[in-house]
Motif scaffolding. Structure first.
Motif, short mmCIF file in Angstrom:
data_model
loop_
_atom_site.label_atom_id
_atom_site.label_comp_id
_atom_site.label_asym_id
_atom_site.label_seq_id
_atom_site.Cartn_x
_atom_site.Cartn_y
_atom_site.Cartn_z
N SER A 112 42.57 -3.47 83.29
CA SER A 112 44.05 -4.39 83.38
C SER A 112 43.84 -5.15 82.10
O SER A 112 42.51 -5.23 81.58
CB SER A 112 44.13 -5.97 84.41
N GLU A 144 43.32 -8.70 81.86
CA GLU A 144 42.78 -9.36 82.06
C GLU A 144 41.16 -9.22 82.04
O GLU A 144 40.75 -9.34 80.93
CB GLU A 144 43.17 -10.10 83.35
N GLU A 145 40.92 -7.97 82.25
CA GLU A 145 39.62 -6.83 82.28
C GLU A 145 38.90 -7.13 80.45
O GLU A 145 38.06 -6.89 80.41
CB GLU A 145 39.72 -5.75 83.57
N LYS A 182 41.13 -13.97 84.23
CA LYS A 182 42.06 -14.13 85.37
C LYS A 182 42.36 -15.53 86.54
O LYS A 182 43.26 -16.22 85.65
CB LYS A 182 42.13 -13.48 86.89
N GLY A 201 49.33 -10.55 88.26
CA GLY A 201 48.01 -11.38 87.29
C GLY A 201 49.26 -11.50 85.78
O GLY A 201 50.74 -11.47 85.81
N LYS A 219 53.39 -3.21 85.80
CA LYS A 219 51.76 -1.81 85.44
C LYS A 219 52.24 -1.38 83.97
O LYS A 219 51.51 -1.42 83.51
CB LYS A 219 51.70 -0.97 86.91
N ASP A 252 51.55 -3.98 81.63
CA ASP A 252 50.26 -4.75 81.30
C ASP A 252 49.35 -3.29 80.79
O ASP A 252 48.79 -3.66 79.43
CB ASP A 252 49.45 -4.43 83.63
#
Length: 362
Positions: free
Chosen positions: A46, A48-49, A69, A146, A166, A169
């Motif tokens: 993602s 954030e990752e 996050k 998210g 998605k 993202d």
């Protein structure tokens, strides 16, 4: 020293900094972000990752992804609290310029890292300004969502579908970093003076607004609108090239082959079930343009770049065209903040030499 044909201009090929964050291989059409090829990264991580990985590399220590996050959710809420001041500072400005004023107005937030405060504020500012144009009130963020899902929710005033979240993202991941591009270099130059990250991010945003960097997605849609239908593709493109015009969404300063980001975003568009621009029509425009460009400019590789499918994706997500650049900045801020920290931790003051071409005094 005098200027001659072999003098490198524009810093092409000059190593200005060492970075562990990302690498662009223009000959092979490969983009590596945080040690992973983009295609694999977009499928497995993602935004954030990816942001966590970039920040960990920049700081030289592992950062907790859950904390990132959570922090971004808090940062969006804190940014929303400051919106009255930001909206006042940007009164009368278009969305792109208003976002510049909003970014420049950011500052430290108690309990949050500067990196978190910056990335958390970006979509809040963009969404509020885009809605203001249409006479709509800003939408408060939801920290439980998210970053991509909440960005769409604040822009549109309604919760996105899972596929929409998605897709956005994947876009934010795709544009999160891209080597020593113009806006990242601008951010690193400012950071190298030991200015704070808010100043560095403002510099990055200003560089991003230029049409030779991040400002071309909207003109891609204008081009597709002008072509209009499949029957007009060949005639319109041939006429544009005959006039010496640039085809928006094609060609890149670094890539000698197809931009790898284009394929990732085309896949993301496919998640949305054909909404927005007709994907089949766009694919035909792309295919004809690539052939026509190869014939018209055989010595200059001009393949599809990130902006072609960026335009189609953001349009399918019903993001206002005026907000395209601020949404790009929402993703690229991950790279800007990481590069700024890395520059301050491992680099030195950036002060390149220049070649004097003026008159020598007697």
């Amino acid at each position: 020293m005098t200027l001659h044909s072999k003098t490198p201009i524009g810093l092409d090929g000059v190593v200005a900094a060492a970075t562990a964050l990302s690498h662009v291989d223009g000959e092979r059409g490969e983009l590596i972000i945080a040690g992973q090829r983009l295609g694999e990264l977009a499928r497995s991580a993602s935004f954030e990752e990816v942001t966590t990985r970039l920040w960990s590399l920049a700081h030289g220590e592992e950062i907790d992804p859950d904390g990132v996050k959570t922090g971004l959710g808090v940062a969006r809420e804190r940014a929303f609290e400051t919106l009255p001041r930001i909206l006042a500072a940007s009164d009368g400005l278009p969305v792109i310029a208003g976002s510049r004023a909003g970014v420049a107005a950011l500052g430290p937030v108690d309990g949050l890292s500067d990196e978190t405060a910056i990335i958390g504020a970006m979509p809040v500012i963009a969404a509020a300004l885009a809605r203001r144009v249409n006479g709509l009130a800003p939408v408060a963020p939801d920290r439980s969502l998210g970053h991509a899902a909440d960005t769409l929710r604040m822009l549109r005033g309604e919760a996105p579908t899972e596929a929409e979240a998605k897709a956005l993202d994947a876009y934010l991941v795709t544009v999160s970093d891209h080597g020593m591009n113009a806006s990242t270099f601008a951010a690193r130059v400012v950071a190298s003076t030991n200015a704070d990250l808010f100043m560095a991010a403002t510099a990055g945003y200003c560089a991003l607004t230029g049409p030779l960097h991040g400002g071309a997605p909207e003109p891609v849609l204008a081009m597709l609108d002008a072509i209009g239908s499949r029957d007009n593709i060949a005639g319109w493109i041939d006429a544009a090239l005959a006039r010496g015009e640039r085809l928006m969404g094609f060609g890149h300063r670094i890539y000698r082959v197809r931009d790898p980001r284009a394929d990732v975003l085309r896949t993301a568009v496919g998640l949305l079930g054909g909404r927005g621009v007709d994907l089949g029509f766009a694919a035909e425009v792309e295919a004809y343009a690539r052939v026509a460009l190869a014939k018209a400019k055989p010595d200059r590789p001009l393949d599809t770049n990130v902006e072609f499918y960026t335009a189609i994706l953001l349009d399918a997500l019903r993001i206002p065209r005026a907000a395209f650049t601020p949404i790009f900045a929402t993703g690229r801020a991950a790279g800007w903040t990481a590069h700024a920290r890395e520059q301050q931790r491992t680099g030195r003051l950036l002060r390149p030499a220049s070649l004097y071409t003026g008159v020598a005094p007697g």
